[in-house]
Structures are given as structure tokens and as C-alpha cells.
Enzyme design. Structure first.
Site: not given
Ligand code: UDP
Ligand code: MG
Length: 167
Positions: A10, A50, A122, A125, A136
Site C-alpha cells: 500500500k 474495499y 498497515n 493487503h 480481487e
Molecule cells: N481498516 C481500518 N480500520 C478498521 C478496519 C480496517 O483502518 O477498523 C483498514 C485497514 O487498512 C485494513 C483495511 O481497512 O487493512 C481492510 O480491512 P479488512 O477488515 O478487510 O482487514 P484486512 O483484510 O486488510 O486485514
Molecule cells: Mg480484507
């Protein structure tokens, strides 16, 4: 199970010059990279990527984050990793979504942070399951950009498509 998974470095990962470090960590998995490109992230692509988070209070900021608007890097490095248990292996190396909860030696534990607006930056992805991986990968790549035939494709004759060519 042999499977593909989508990985994105990212914009925060790019901005912090973490590409090499993250690729080195991912190479611990011994998975194969079967597609890779730098991709500009349009709003449409970010929202589709997203879409499961639409309606969350952090959604708009998350879209800005993926589009690179928070890091002056309007791109991501998109890759498809492929091999035995690819999804779980990459998720494990990536660590928990919330960088504060992530294992400190995971990629997100090492490099992630929570912004004052509450978005988890983070760095990476990684797809969560087979269905998400397929959705995706098809969103980010065309069939010919992937070295393997991961999913059924068909030949289509496209006429009057406007695209840029070398001058
Ligand atoms: N995210 C965030 N706050 C939250 C949950 C998600 O900022 O409470 C962001 C974070 O960057 C995350 C992305 O949204 O990687 C996608 O969320 P997901 O729940 O799909 O988590 P991932 O699969 O990336 O672990
Ligand atoms: Mg996810």
C-alpha cells in the site's frame, strides 16, 4: 491446497521505502510471484476493492489512503503470489489488521501505525479467502497480465477502445 492470493504494497509501504523489506519477508514463504505491476488506484478501483467496508466511519479516509492521497504516492505494487496455502501463509506474515494487535515481528506489527483519524496504515493487503482472492485478482489484473491461467478466460474482440500507445 495450491492457490493464488492478491498482495498489495500500500502507499505507506511505498512511501516508507519498505518495498524491498516486505518482498524479502514474503520470500520466506517460498511462494511464486505469478503477476506484478505498479498500479494507479482510481477511486472506482479503491471503492470496489474495499466494498465490504462501505458504511464504516473510516471508509472515506480508507479510500483516500489506498489511492495514495495521504502519502503522495498515487500507486500501489500489486502482485499475485501462488502456491501451497498461499492465502494463509501471506496472512500470517502480514499479521493482524490492527497494527497494535499484530505480532510485532509480522509485517504489519513492524511497519504499521494507526493514524490520528483512526485508519490502520498497515503497509500491505493480503486476500482473506479463496472467494476474495478470485474477486480481487480479477479486479486488479487482466488474464494476460498473469503468468498462469488461474481462472477461466475467453477471447474477446474489443473494437473502438481508446488507449494510449507510444508516440
Ligand atoms: N481498516 C481500518 N480500520 C478498521 C478496519 C480496517 O483502518 O477498523 C483498514 C485497514 O487498512 C485494513 C483495511 O481497512 O487493512 C481492510 O480491512 P479488512 O477488515 O478487510 O482487514 P484486512 O483484510 O486488510 O486485514
Ligand atoms: Mg480484507
Amino acid at each position: 491446497m495450491i492457490q493464488p492470493t492478491l498482495v498489495l504494497i500500500k502507499p505507506d509501504g511505498l512511501k516508507k521505502s519498505l518495498t524491498g523489506n516486505i518482498l524479502t519477508r514474503l520470500s520466506e514463504t517460498k511462494l511464486e510471484i505469478v503477476a506484478a505491476k505498479m498500479a494507479k488506484v482510481t477511486k472506482d478501483l479503491a471503492v470496489k476493492h474495499y466494498e465490504h467496508l462501505k458504511g464504516k466511519p473510516f471508509f472515506d479516509e480508507l479510500i483516500r489512503y489506498l489511492m495514495g492521497e495521504l502519502h503522495d504516492r498515487k500507486k500501489v505494487l500489486a502482485m499475485v503470489y501462488w502456491g501451497e496455502d498461499a492465502i494463509q501463509k501471506v496472512r500470517e506474515l502480514a499479521g493482524a489488521t490492527n497494527p497494535e494487535e499484530a505480532n510485532p515481528v509480522s509485517i504489519r506489527g513492524q511497519y504499521g501505525r494507526i493514524t490520528t483519524k483512526g485508519v490502520y496504515e498497515n503497509a500491505i493487503h493480503a486476500s482473506t479467502n479463496d472467494i476474495e482472492a478470485e474477486r480481487e485478482i480479477k479486479l486488479w489484473f487482466e488474464p494476460d497480465e498473469i503468468i498462469l491461467d488461474l481462472y477461466p478466460s475467453k477471447k474477446a474482440t474489443i473494437t473502438s477502445v481508446e488507449k494510449r500507445v507510444w508516440a
